[in-house]
Design an enzyme around this catalytic site. Structure first.
Site, PDB file in Angstrom:
ATOM      1  N   TYR A   1      -6.541  -2.602  14.919  1.00 35.12           N
ATOM      2  CA  TYR A   1      -5.183  -2.894  15.408  1.00 35.12           C
ATOM      3  C   TYR A   1      -5.197  -3.961  16.500  1.00 35.12           C
ATOM      4  CZ  TYR A   1      -3.859   1.625  13.266  1.00 35.12           C
ATOM      5  OH  TYR A   1      -3.641   2.674  12.411  1.00 35.12           O
TER       6      TYR A   1
ATOM      7  N   SER B   1       2.387   6.772   8.839  1.00 30.47           N
ATOM      8  CA  SER B   1       3.594   6.311   8.134  1.00 30.47           C
ATOM      9  C   SER B   1       4.414   7.492   7.632  1.00 30.47           C
ATOM     10  CB  SER B   1       3.215   5.386   6.965  1.00 30.47           C
ATOM     11  OG  SER B   1       2.586   4.228   7.411  1.00 30.47           O
TER      12      SER B   1
END
Length: 270
Positions: A43, A182
């Protein structure tokens, strides 16, 4: 560490750009009431996540901090896994994380090459728990048979359009967490009429219903991403939304399937 020590709702921190935002976002999330933060080497925001924790008024020992390494192509060689783990800690500015995941079981991954470095990190106190991410049941079996350290968590995409029944049952059977990333399907799950109907019934948002549905499963936690205080507060309020049996059945009746994170190297595509 006991299974009930993981806060069931956490903050996901992936973004394609503006990685610096996570310093402020993490600090805000902790101020709102989150106590579980999830990041990853790939990330490229670990330094900002760590700074956000230090900026907040919440003590480090009260924050569950997870990170991931061994992505599809990062690091490039198995012998560099130990250095990659140390790099995560250095960027986060911590001596240890609460949970360290293998990010993908692809690329350089093989259980014999990678897992010993994770076990060594556990034995050296660099991580308090070991997790896996994006594995299949067969790969979970292989890893669990190899590991001397208990598997604490498995992180995968999960939401009403991708309910992951088999992996949820696997987590329940083997007494580890399934951590849903998610959990809103990047918004796709919120468009389902079934989710919208339940939201209207409870005067809640579709996002809260999706999260409450995820959390209605035993051994399942969720890490929705949010960058505004309003959305963080709304997500956190999903913990108090109690869906009844009719609501659960309504959402479980969705027969459409949708996977947001579906790279060729995902083991379900092999």
């Amino acid at each position: 560490m006991p299974l009930d020590s993981l806060p069931r709702l956490g903050l996901g921190t992936y973004s394609d750009d503006n990685r610096e935002q996570w310093r402020g976002n993490v600090s805000t999330a902790l101020d709102v009431g989150f106590r579980h933060v999830d990041t990853a080497q790939v990330y490229e925001n670990e330094q900002y996540v760590g700074q956000g924790i230090r900026d907040s008024d919440v003590d480090r020992e009260d924050v569950w901090l997870s990170t991931k390494t061994v992505h599809h192509d990062v690091p490039p060689e198995p012998e560099q896994v130990s250095d990659a783990i140390d790099g995560c800690l250095d960027r986060l500015g911590v001596d240890a994380v609460d949970l360290l995941y293998v990010h993908w079981p692809s690329g350089i991954y093989s259980h014999e090459d990678v897992l010993p470095a994770f076990e060594a990190a556990y034995e050296e106190g660099k991580t308090r728990n070991i997790g896996l991410s994006n594995f299949t049941p067969e790969l979970l079996d292989e890893a669990r048979e190899f590991l001397d350290v208990p598997l604490f968590a498995h992180q995968v995409e999960m939401h009403p359009l991708l309910p992951q029944e088999e992996l949820v049952e696997y987590a329940q059977e083997h007494d580890h967490w399934l951590v849903a990333y998610s959990p809103l399907g990047k918004g796709a799950a919120l468009e389902a009429p079934e989710v919208q109907d339940v939201a209207e019934k409870h005067d809640a948002t579709p996002a809260q219903v999706s999260l409450a549905w995820v959390l209605s499963h035993d051994n399942v936690a969720a890490i929705p991403k949010a960058s505004s205080r309003e959305h963080m507060e709304q997500n956190l309020a999903a913990r108090d939304l109690e869906l009844d049996e009719e609501d659960i059945e309504r959402i479980d009746s969705i027969d459409r399937r949708h996977r947001e994170i579906d790279p060729d190297h995902g083991p379900w595509n092999w």
